[in-house]
Design an enzyme around this catalytic site. Structure first.
Site, PDB file in Angstrom:
ATOM      1  N   HIS A   1     -10.601 -47.678  31.333  1.00 14.74           N
ATOM      2  CA  HIS A   1     -11.766 -46.895  30.915  1.00 14.74           C
ATOM      3  C   HIS A   1     -11.327 -45.654  30.137  1.00 14.74           C
ATOM      4  O   HIS A   1     -11.804 -45.403  29.019  1.00 14.74           O
ATOM      5  CB  HIS A   1     -12.572 -46.497  32.146  1.00 14.74           C
ATOM      6  N   GLU A   2     -10.433 -44.877  30.730  1.00 14.16           N
ATOM      7  CA  GLU A   2     -10.018 -43.650  30.062  1.00 14.16           C
ATOM      8  C   GLU A   2      -9.251 -43.942  28.783  1.00 14.16           C
ATOM      9  O   GLU A   2      -9.338 -43.189  27.808  1.00 14.16           O
ATOM     10  CB  GLU A   2      -9.187 -42.785  31.016  1.00 14.16           C
TER      11      GLU A   2
ATOM     12  N   HIS B   1     -10.978 -43.989  21.025  1.00 16.52           N
ATOM     13  CA  HIS B   1     -12.016 -43.378  20.207  1.00 16.52           C
ATOM     14  C   HIS B   1     -11.441 -42.200  19.420  1.00 16.52           C
ATOM     15  O   HIS B   1     -11.844 -41.946  18.275  1.00 16.52           O
ATOM     16  CB  HIS B   1     -13.167 -42.931  21.115  1.00 16.52           C
TER      17      HIS B   1
END
Length: 685
Positions: A464-465, A471
């Site tokens: 997730h991180e 991004h």
């Protein structure tokens, strides 16, 4: 003596000179950086030339670079390695930084220049990104209060400064409560605990200079203890301590802070003409209005609650079989849910974790990023902010893309949770600036010399991180305002939650989920059982999350309460919260919402983004390949590289061709059958 914080950071990759920085450097550095930022902004405001995009918008985008650099570094240090001196400085700085931000964003002269550009925007021949940046700067200034009269601006500035003080106190109180509690475990207390948890509690004791084993309030210790300890008395003690963070009375009690924060947020919204803070906060998000949030949460709540109530009946029967009468309690749920997982799926956490070594999961995340986006990761041997931290250079085709830093282990001086941040964001304005990105987690530290092992949920957290990190890494924009994760709050979780899906790809597990001692790949039957259990206990997980989101929304949509805890209790009663499930984040430790306003009225964002990520991964399934090159190129171009250069709906439509419904989310959580039944079945409550 020169201050290293104020000198050019001309070492490797422009990283901060960590080894040369001392705590005493920060206050004078902030003094100088604030003064410099004020001069830069003042020069824009008094520029005698007619406003144009360069001398106003681009100048604002570049202003305050030194202040931003020092602030980001200090934020990293105070959140990952806090000390009394750093916390004291943070308290002194909070109102000063808020006052500076207010002075900039409520400068009527700057707003006048921006409005002039806005009025003539059709004649400026702006690129699509420039037009978006102009819109966002105008929105930011107006939402900050720059269009208010002098008295309104003065009051708004006071509100912002006070909120900065309160949110800082909230976060520090929470850290103090987490740091100040521990439970020594005797040999009898360790009975029934798997080896990995015994090792983690021993490492926690070693970190504190103690012999034996201790339990702390780190979630990475609390949750597995509640899952595996057969001692109901200890489970209750640990659960109650974890749930009481921020509500223990005394100097670290957060409840009065919450009440004041809510009053000030309400006043802030009404000064700007909004009915309530939720209406103000949601206006620029994808949801736009509180009703849209309620619609989404309501569509998920009833199916989740039905599943949770059915699960509670089953777990209660299991508890009865153990000779325990009375109600199933919150400290019972995780223990019996884990027992149920062993029975129904033949899964044992002690057998799973050796296949999920931290090193292997880092390699898995890097491999997925390479297969999807062509990224390569080379370890760097450089001084960093803490000995636990590690760094890699990220390249693509030989081109430098970013520096990625990871800080994985829980520490007493570290804020709880997991997050992604950037010491430097990507932009092209003023030179090609590549990002320095950090992932921070709180995994249990292994015993000295032992490998760190992750649970399935912790491996998902790592993915997730890292999705957030991508991004930043793949950002390809001109202006810092729209770089990387600078997007709508209910869109920002799309890349992170989408990347979690690659952990579930069988090929990824076969390649990387190898036994830490033998190197053998995870057995196919174990892998298949693990994937089949992906929706195990999703009634519980969804209920604890949605309840928190509904309470958050109620706090900011209803009149500010004198007693926030009464509102929390009322909302939970209204929605029929199951007795044995608590909010994932009860109000006194709801840091997402009260340690800053980033997720205030916005905790729903994870679920809003989950609607998107569930549908987005379907695009790869439809292509017949989880690493389909063309789908990955579209994802990078329209989502990961684009940052905030367009409205999130436009970005998603460009990637997917349509907007999704809630169906994929419900299927992904194993709740779709209950959702369909909800149309005809009466509510069992």
């Amino acid at each position: 003596m020169t201050n290293p914080l104020l000198q050019p950071w001309d070492g490797a990759f422009g990283l901060p000179p960590f080894a040369a920085i001392r705590d005493d450097d920060f206050e004078p550095a902030f003094d100088a950086a604030l003064a410099g930022a004020r001069r830069e902004v003042e020069a824009i405001a008094v520029n005698p030339e007619a406003p144009d995009f360069g001398n106003t918008i681009e100048a604002l985008d570049l202003a305050g670079a030194q202040l931003e650099r020092v602030s980001r570094l200090f934020s990293l240090l105070v959140s990952t390695d806090s000390t009394p001196a750093r916390e004291a400085l943070q308290r002194r700085l909070a109102p000063r930084l808020a006052a500076h931000e207010s002075a900039v964003l409520m400068d009527a002269r700057l707003l006048e220049r921006i409005e002039t550009l806005w009025a003539g925007r059709d004649r400026l021949a702006l690129t699509a990104e420039q037009a978006r940046v102009l819109l966002l700067y105008r929105r930011m200034f107006r939402r900050a209060g720059a269009a208010l009269d002098a008295a309104g601006r003065q009051r708004m500035a006071g509100i912002r400064e006070r909120l900065a003080v309160l949110s800082t106190a909230f976060a520090q109180n929470l850290l103090a409560d987490e740091r100040g509690w521990m439970l020594p475990l005797s040999a009898a207390d360790l009975e029934g605990l798997p080896d990995f948890l015994r090792a983690a509690t021993r490492a926690a004791a070693q970190e504190r200079g103690l012999e034996g084993h201790v339990l702390t309030l780190s979630r990475s210790l609390v949750e597995p203890f509640l899952q595996h300890s057969p001692r109901r008395d200890l489970r209750r003690r640990v659960h109650e301590a974890f749930a009481a963070r921020g509500a223990g009375g005394g100097e670290t009690d957060n409840r009065a802070l919450v009440a004041e924060i809510l009053r000030l947020r309400e006043e802030r919204a009404r000064l700007l003409g909004y009915e309530n803070f939720a209406a103000y906060k949601l206006e620029p998000e994808m949801a736009r209005k509180p009703q849209a949030v309620r619609d989404l949460l309501g569509a998920v709540w009833e199916p989740a609650r039905r599943r949770a109530l059915a699960d509670a009946e089953l777990l209660t029967r299991m508890m009865r079989a153990d000779g325990i009468n009375g109600e199933l309690e919150p400290w019972d749920w995780r223990y019996y849910a884990e027992c149920r997982r062993r029975q129904e799926h033949a899964l044992d956490e002690a057998a799973i974790k050796p296949h999920f070594a931290l090193e292997a999961m880092i390699g898995a995340a890097f491999d997925c990023a390479h297969r999807l986006f062509g990224l390569d990761f080379t370890p760097l041997d450089l001084p960093l902010h803490h000995p636990d931290a590690r760094a890699w250079e990220v390249t693509r085709g030989g081109r430098h893309m970013a520096v990625f830093i990871a800080d994985h282990f829980a520490r007493a001086a570290k804020r709880s949770g997991a997050w992604c941040s950037a010491l430097r964001s990507q932009r092209r304005l003023g030179g090609d600036q590549r990002p320095i990105v950090l992932n921070v987690c709180n995994f249990a530290r292994p015993a000295e010399g032992a490998p760190a092992l992750l649970s399935w949920d912790e491996a998902r957290t790592l993915f997730h991180e890292f999705g957030h990190a991508l991004h930043h890494i793949l950002s390809d924009v001109t202006y810092g305002l729209v770089s990387g994760t600078s997007v709508a709050r209910d869109f920002v979780e799309l890349p992170s939650q989408l990347f979690e899906h690659w952990l579930e790809v069988p090929d990824v597990l076969d390649t990387h989920a190898r036994h830490v001692e033998t190197g053998a790949a995870i057995p196919g039957p174990l892998r298949d059982r693990l994937l089949a259990a992906a929706t195990h206990d999703q009634g519980f997980a969804t209920v604890e999350y949605v309840a928190s989101a509904l309470v958050d929304l109620a706090f900011h949509e209803r009149p500010a309460p004198a007693d926030p805890m009464a509102v929390e209790a009322a909302v939970l009663a209204e929605i029929g919260m199951p007795h044995a499930i608590g909010m994932r984040h009860a109000t006194p430790h709801f840091a997402h919402v009260f340690a800053g306003d980033g997720y205030a009225s916005g905790y729903y964002s994870y679920m809003w983004s989950e609607v998107l990520d569930a549908d987005a991964f379907e695009a790869f399934r439809e292509a017949g390949n989880p690493f389909d090159p063309e789908t990955a190129r579209r994802l990078e171009r329209h989502v990961l590289a684009a940052g905030g250069t367009a409205e999130p709906e436009a970005l998603y439509l460009a990637f997917r061709g349509r907007m999704p419904g809630v169906g994929a989310l419900l299927r992904g959580r194993g709740l779709a059958p209950a959702a369909e039944a909800a149309a005809t079945e009466p509510d069992p409550a």
